[in-house]
Scaffold this motif. Structure first.
Motif, PDB file in Angstrom:
ATOM      1  N   ALA A  88       0.829  -1.205   0.000  1.00 11.49           N
ATOM      2  CA  ALA A  88       0.000   0.000   0.000  1.00 11.49           C
ATOM      3  C   ALA A  88       0.865   1.256   0.000  1.00 11.49           C
ATOM      4  O   ALA A  88       0.596   2.209  -0.751  1.00 11.49           O
ATOM      5  N   LEU A  89       1.905   1.258   0.823  1.00 11.69           N
ATOM      6  CA  LEU A  89       2.759   2.446   0.896  1.00 11.69           C
ATOM      7  C   LEU A  89       3.597   2.606  -0.362  1.00 11.69           C
ATOM      8  O   LEU A  89       3.901   3.735  -0.772  1.00 11.69           O
ATOM      9  N   SER A  90       3.978   1.503  -0.993  1.00 17.06           N
ATOM     10  CA  SER A  90       4.726   1.596  -2.234  1.00 17.06           C
ATOM     11  C   SER A  90       3.885   2.260  -3.319  1.00 17.06           C
ATOM     12  O   SER A  90       4.375   3.126  -4.070  1.00 17.06           O
ATOM     13  N   ALA A  91       2.606   1.868  -3.404  1.00 17.97           N
ATOM     14  CA  ALA A  91       1.709   2.509  -4.375  1.00 17.97           C
ATOM     15  C   ALA A  91       1.509   3.981  -4.044  1.00 17.97           C
ATOM     16  O   ALA A  91       1.478   4.837  -4.946  1.00 17.97           O
ATOM     17  N   LEU A  92       1.397   4.275  -2.753  1.00 16.20           N
ATOM     18  CA  LEU A  92       1.229   5.670  -2.333  1.00 16.20           C
ATOM     19  C   LEU A  92       2.456   6.498  -2.696  1.00 16.20           C
ATOM     20  O   LEU A  92       2.336   7.644  -3.182  1.00 16.20           O
ATOM     21  N   LEU A  93       3.653   5.936  -2.497  1.00 10.25           N
ATOM     22  CA  LEU A  93       4.881   6.658  -2.832  1.00 10.25           C
ATOM     23  C   LEU A  93       4.975   6.911  -4.335  1.00 10.25           C
ATOM     24  O   LEU A  93       5.442   7.978  -4.762  1.00 10.25           O
ATOM     25  N   SER A  94       4.537   5.949  -5.142  1.00  9.49           N
ATOM     26  CA  SER A  94       4.565   6.150  -6.589  1.00  9.49           C
ATOM     27  C   SER A  94       3.643   7.299  -6.980  1.00  9.49           C
ATOM     28  O   SER A  94       3.999   8.139  -7.816  1.00  9.49           O
ATOM     29  N   GLY A  95       2.474   7.349  -6.368  1.00 10.50           N
ATOM     30  CA  GLY A  95       1.542   8.424  -6.670  1.00 10.50           C
ATOM     31  C   GLY A  95       2.045   9.781  -6.218  1.00 10.50           C
ATOM     32  O   GLY A  95       2.025  10.758  -6.980  1.00 10.50           O
ATOM     33  N   ILE A  96       2.529   9.843  -4.981  1.00  5.28           N
ATOM     34  CA  ILE A  96       3.020  11.122  -4.466  1.00  5.28           C
ATOM     35  C   ILE A  96       4.274  11.546  -5.205  1.00  5.28           C
ATOM     36  O   ILE A  96       4.514  12.741  -5.411  1.00  5.28           O
ATOM     37  N   GLY A  97       5.068  10.576  -5.663  1.00  3.32           N
ATOM     38  CA  GLY A  97       6.269  10.911  -6.413  1.00  3.32           C
ATOM     39  C   GLY A  97       5.954  11.658  -7.692  1.00  3.32           C
ATOM     40  O   GLY A  97       6.639  12.617  -8.058  1.00  3.32           O
ATOM     41  N   GLY A  98       4.899  11.227  -8.405  1.00  2.00           N
ATOM     42  CA  GLY A  98       4.499  11.932  -9.612  1.00  2.00           C
ATOM     43  C   GLY A  98       4.048  13.344  -9.324  1.00  2.00           C
ATOM     44  O   GLY A  98       4.385  14.291 -10.062  1.00  2.00           O
ATOM     45  N   LEU A  99       3.296  13.519  -8.242  1.00  2.00           N
ATOM     46  CA  LEU A  99       2.851  14.860  -7.850  1.00  2.00           C
ATOM     47  C   LEU A  99       4.039  15.754  -7.515  1.00  2.00           C
ATOM     48  O   LEU A  99       4.094  16.926  -7.914  1.00  2.00           O
ATOM     49  N   LEU A 100       5.011  15.202  -6.795  1.00  2.00           N
ATOM     50  CA  LEU A 100       6.157  16.004  -6.386  1.00  2.00           C
ATOM     51  C   LEU A 100       6.978  16.451  -7.593  1.00  2.00           C
ATOM     52  O   LEU A 100       7.410  17.608  -7.668  1.00  2.00           O
ATOM     53  N   ARG A 101       7.188  15.565  -8.532  1.00  2.00           N
ATOM     54  CA  ARG A 101       7.923  15.956  -9.735  1.00  2.00           C
ATOM     55  C   ARG A 101       7.162  17.036 -10.504  1.00  2.00           C
ATOM     56  O   ARG A 101       7.748  17.996 -11.001  1.00  2.00           O
ATOM     57  N   ALA A 102       5.847  16.869 -10.617  1.00  4.90           N
ATOM     58  CA  ALA A 102       5.044  17.841 -11.360  1.00  4.90           C
ATOM     59  C   ALA A 102       5.086  19.228 -10.720  1.00  4.90           C
ATOM     60  O   ALA A 102       4.987  20.247 -11.416  1.00  4.90           O
ATOM     61  N   SER A 103       5.269  19.258  -9.391  1.00  3.02           N
ATOM     62  CA  SER A 103       5.308  20.547  -8.695  1.00  3.02           C
ATOM     63  C   SER A 103       6.726  21.104  -8.574  1.00  3.02           C
ATOM     64  O   SER A 103       6.952  22.076  -7.863  1.00  3.02           O
ATOM     65  N   ARG A 104       7.674  20.487  -9.309  1.00  2.00           N
ATOM     66  CA  ARG A 104       9.081  20.910  -9.278  1.00  2.00           C
ATOM     67  C   ARG A 104       9.614  20.914  -7.845  1.00  2.00           C
ATOM     68  O   ARG A 104      10.203  21.875  -7.357  1.00  2.00           O
ATOM     69  N   PHE A 105       9.392  19.796  -7.205  1.00  2.00           N
ATOM     70  CA  PHE A 105       9.673  19.636  -5.783  1.00  2.00           C
ATOM     71  C   PHE A 105      11.138  19.894  -5.437  1.00  2.00           C
ATOM     72  O   PHE A 105      11.447  20.386  -4.355  1.00  2.00           O
ATOM     73  N   ASN A 106      12.029  19.537  -6.334  1.00  4.62           N
ATOM     74  CA  ASN A 106      13.459  19.682  -6.041  1.00  4.62           C
ATOM     75  C   ASN A 106      14.013  21.064  -6.369  1.00  4.62           C
ATOM     76  O   ASN A 106      15.223  21.261  -6.280  1.00  4.62           O
ATOM     77  N   ARG A 107      13.171  21.993  -6.760  1.00  5.50           N
ATOM     78  CA  ARG A 107      13.634  23.370  -6.925  1.00  5.50           C
ATOM     79  C   ARG A 107      13.644  24.010  -5.542  1.00  5.50           C
ATOM     80  O   ARG A 107      12.672  24.585  -5.077  1.00  5.50           O
ATOM     81  N   VAL A 108      14.756  23.860  -4.867  1.00  2.00           N
ATOM     82  CA  VAL A 108      14.800  24.171  -3.443  1.00  2.00           C
ATOM     83  C   VAL A 108      16.173  24.701  -3.047  1.00  2.00           C
ATOM     84  O   VAL A 108      17.201  24.298  -3.613  1.00  2.00           O
ATOM     85  N   VAL A 109      16.165  25.599  -2.089  1.00  5.08           N
ATOM     86  CA  VAL A 109      17.386  26.068  -1.432  1.00  5.08           C
ATOM     87  C   VAL A 109      17.396  25.512  -0.021  1.00  5.08           C
ATOM     88  O   VAL A 109      16.420  25.687   0.728  1.00  5.08           O
ATOM     89  N   HIS A 110      18.459  24.803   0.330  1.00  4.18           N
ATOM     90  CA  HIS A 110      18.618  24.293   1.697  1.00  4.18           C
ATOM     91  C   HIS A 110      19.528  25.236   2.483  1.00  4.18           C
ATOM     92  O   HIS A 110      20.628  25.570   2.020  1.00  4.18           O
ATOM     93  N   VAL A 111      19.076  25.633   3.647  1.00  9.12           N
ATOM     94  CA  VAL A 111      19.808  26.569   4.506  1.00  9.12           C
ATOM     95  C   VAL A 111      20.602  25.785   5.544  1.00  9.12           C
ATOM     96  O   VAL A 111      20.116  24.803   6.100  1.00  9.12           O
TER      97      VAL A 111
END
Length: 386
Positions: free
Chosen positions: A100-123
């Motif tokens: 169940a969590l593997s399927a959830l991670l696949s779904g959330i992973g697509g959303l995160l990529r679509a939202s440009r999740f890794n466009r980030v500055v780490h302080v």
């Protein structure tokens, strides 16, 4: 009066002022080579733009990324929350839950990529598993956040490694600025600065662990007992544990990083040599800041029989160093039962994210992750003691 905020990259890093303090000189030894040579020269799987943010003269490293979805988790939130998390599912020991969590991670992973999740500055990103924070005032942190939003208007601003026991003031300030608080992992803290830390069982276990060294003919060594000839072996020991046994998403430190740790003291190295052969079979490297210490470098020869107890020896050595210096020991995550049995307490660690300046479609990934991990992730971490 506002704090003076300046940014330095590889084009002007030689103009950066380094305070004549223990922290300032440590930052110079650590950050100057990284900014000049680039992150991949020191950690092969860390691709990022590294800068130094000077806050009233206090240097704070920041990293800027745009995508890099195969990056180490120290710069890639996608790697941390999706790729690494998928590897960790086996710890749950429940096939239906894993599926169940593997399927959830696949779904959330697509959303995160679509939202440009890794466009980030780490302080305050030192490219390590745990980032201990320097002492800045509320005003300085608030002004730094404002300057970062102006300098990086298309990036989320993230603060990794925030833990209530160590960062209560910073977390209070960032909550006041309406940051999101996204749970990242369950970590273990050992309060060796408390003379009454642990119970009778934990003290007995530590005494037993320390006795293993003499029983198996090992000799404790420190920074003065290591030379450049040990660097390949240190790299091998770290790789055997953190990369081969755990995950390739951990920072893949290079020989240059280890040489800097040895010669510049950016990590204090300790370990155990075989008393007969002189071979280094276990090593740790730590740094300390503001009354706490953490160990981003830890490794031992996993090919040797488990009954030798190299992990237990090394852990006892680390706890002894922390106790001798009166420091709180941040033991990171993993090996939960082992750490609890030796007196450590669990705490949830967070990444604080400021994304209010971004459009709604960019914020949706962080928003979904905050709700998902707060509602499902944290209870699972606590239930399974991950």
């Amino acid at each position: 009066m506002s704090a003076a905020i300046l940014f330095y990259d590889n084009t002007n890093i030689l103009d950066c002022p380094w305070p004549d303090t223990a922290y300032g000189q440590y930052a110079r030894r650590y950050l100057l080579p990284l900014v000049q040579a680039g992150s991949e020269a020191f950690a092969g799987n860390v691709r990022t733009r590294l800068l130094v943010m000077s806050v009233d003269g206090v240097p704070v490293p920041i990293t800027a990324n745009d995508a890099e979805y195969d990056n180490s988790y120290v710069c890639s939130p996608y790697t941390h929350y999706v790729s690494y998390a998928r590897q960790e599912l086996s710890l749950l020991r429940s096939r239906p839950l894993i599926a169940a969590l593997s399927a959830l991670l696949s779904g959330i992973g697509g959303l995160l990529r679509a939202s440009r999740f890794n466009r980030v500055v780490h302080v305050n990103n030192w490219l390590l598993s745990t980032n201990l924070y320097p002492a800045l005032s509320d005003r300085q942190w608030a002004d730094a956040l404002g300057a970062l939003v102006r300098a990086f208007p298309d990036h989320a601003i993230a603060f990794r490694s925030l833990c209530p026991a160590l960062n209560a003031r910073e977390m209070r300030l960032l909550r006041g600025r309406r940051c999101r608080f996204v749970p990242s992992r369950q970590v273990y803290l050992l309060r060796t600065c408390d003379p009454d830390f642990g119970n009778a069982k934990s003290r007995w276990l530590l005494k037993r662990d320390r006795a293993l060294a003499s029983r198996h003919g090992y000799v404790a060594v420190g920074p003065d007992d290591m030379t450049a000839a040990d660097i390949p072996r240190i790299a091998e020991l770290y790789k055997r544990l953190y990369l081969d046994k755990y995950s390739l998403h951990n920072p893949q430190f290079t020989a240059r990083f280890l040489e800097m740790a040895l010669t510049e003291g950016t990590l204090e190295l300790h370990g155990y040599r075989d008393g007969r052969t002189g071979r280094l079979d276990a090593v740790l490297g730590f740094y300390a800041r503001e009354g706490a210490m953490t160990t981003p470098l830890f490794g031992y020869d996993t090919s040797l029989p488990q009954e030798v107890g190299l992990y237990r020896m090394l852990s006892a050595m680390l706890i002894g160093i922390a106790a001798d210096r009166g420091l709180l020991l941040h033991e990171s995550s993993g090996a939960a039962r082992f750490k609890r049995n030796r007196g450590a307490g669990a705490a949830i660690e967070y990444t604080a994210v400021y994304d209010r300046h971004l459009p709604a479609w960019r914020r949706c990934g962080w928003s979904a992750l905050e709700r998902l991990l707060g509602g499902i992730g944290v209870p699972l971490m606590r239930r399974y003691k991950l």
